[in-house]
Write an enzyme that holds these catalytic residues in place. Structure first.
Site, PDB file in Angstrom:
ATOM      1  N   ARG A 196       0.669  -1.068  -0.118  1.00 34.94           N
ATOM      2  CA  ARG A 196       0.325  -0.007   0.318  1.00 34.94           C
ATOM      3  C   ARG A 196       0.826   0.988   0.177  1.00 34.94           C
ATOM      4  O   ARG A 196       0.218   2.237  -0.710  1.00 34.94           O
ATOM      5  CB  ARG A 196      -0.818   0.032   0.925  1.00 34.94           C
ATOM      6  CG  ARG A 196      -1.995  -0.699   1.066  1.00 34.94           C
ATOM      7  CD  ARG A 196      -3.204  -0.937   1.867  1.00 34.94           C
ATOM      8  NE  ARG A 196      -2.124  -2.068   3.439  1.00 34.94           N
ATOM      9  CZ  ARG A 196      -3.251  -2.347   4.501  1.00 34.94           C
ATOM     10  NH1 ARG A 196      -3.902  -2.695   4.461  1.00 34.94           N
ATOM     11  NH2 ARG A 196      -1.906  -3.007   5.105  1.00 34.94           N
TER      12      ARG A 196
ATOM     13  N   GLU B 193       1.327  -7.788  14.223  1.00 31.55           N
ATOM     14  CA  GLU B 193       1.341  -8.256  15.412  1.00 31.55           C
ATOM     15  C   GLU B 193       1.014 -10.134  15.029  1.00 31.55           C
ATOM     16  O   GLU B 193       0.691 -10.443  16.330  1.00 31.55           O
ATOM     17  CB  GLU B 193      -0.916  -7.878  15.079  1.00 31.55           C
ATOM     18  CG  GLU B 193      -0.040  -6.183  15.524  1.00 31.55           C
ATOM     19  CD  GLU B 193      -1.733  -5.612  15.175  1.00 31.55           C
ATOM     20  OE1 GLU B 193      -3.026  -6.510  15.559  1.00 31.55           O
ATOM     21  OE2 GLU B 193      -2.109  -5.052  14.260  1.00 31.55           O
TER      22      GLU B 193
END
Length: 143
Positions: A80, A117
């Site tokens: 992105r 994460e």
């Protein structure tokens, strides 16, 4: 969105102030629960990118924040960061440097590990992309 600017050994970063434009941008980003694994809230910018107003506003805000920075290049982190970084580089008339995931570049690279994460990954940059003394603005949505 968070932007980072490396100048020498200094790292500067900021968050944009809340405004109507930010609310439009935030409202255009879809949240997907439990992706890529349980407990993760994935912020999907696909919906922002297809919304011409939100995408344009997001680039406008980035340009406004960094237009007076003395940088040689804009770099974007796969994937992105490529989208927003390339749009920003084009608007600022700067070169764009892609920061790739490990194993995607066919040349000598600098590599750095980072924690997610849900695990560890690596980023790489072509060793010929920058030289000592260059200032590079790094754009990513999750740094």
């Amino acid at each position: 969105m968070i932007c980072f600017l490396f100048i020498g050994n200094y790292l500067l970063f900021w968050r944009f102030e809340m405004s109507e434009a930010i609310e439009i941008i935030k409202g255009s980003i879809r949240t997907i629960k439990d992706f890529p694994k349980d407990g993760i809230l994935f912020r999907d910018v696909t919906t922002l990118l297809k919304d011409k107003e939100a995408f344009s506003l997001s680039v406008d805000l980035l340009v406004e924040k960094v237009k007076n920075f003395d940088v040689n290049y804009i770099a974007g982190v796969e994937s992105r960061g490529f989208i927003f970084g390339a749009a920003l580089a084009q608007r600022l008339n700067k070169g764009f440097i892609p920061i790739r995931k490990r194993g995607k570049l066919p040349c000598d690279t600098y590599q750095v590990a980072y924690e997610l994460e849900y695990g560890t990954d690596f980023l790489e940059i072509d060793k010929t992309s920058v030289k000592e003394g260059d200032s590079v603005l790094i754009v990513d949505d999750l740094l």
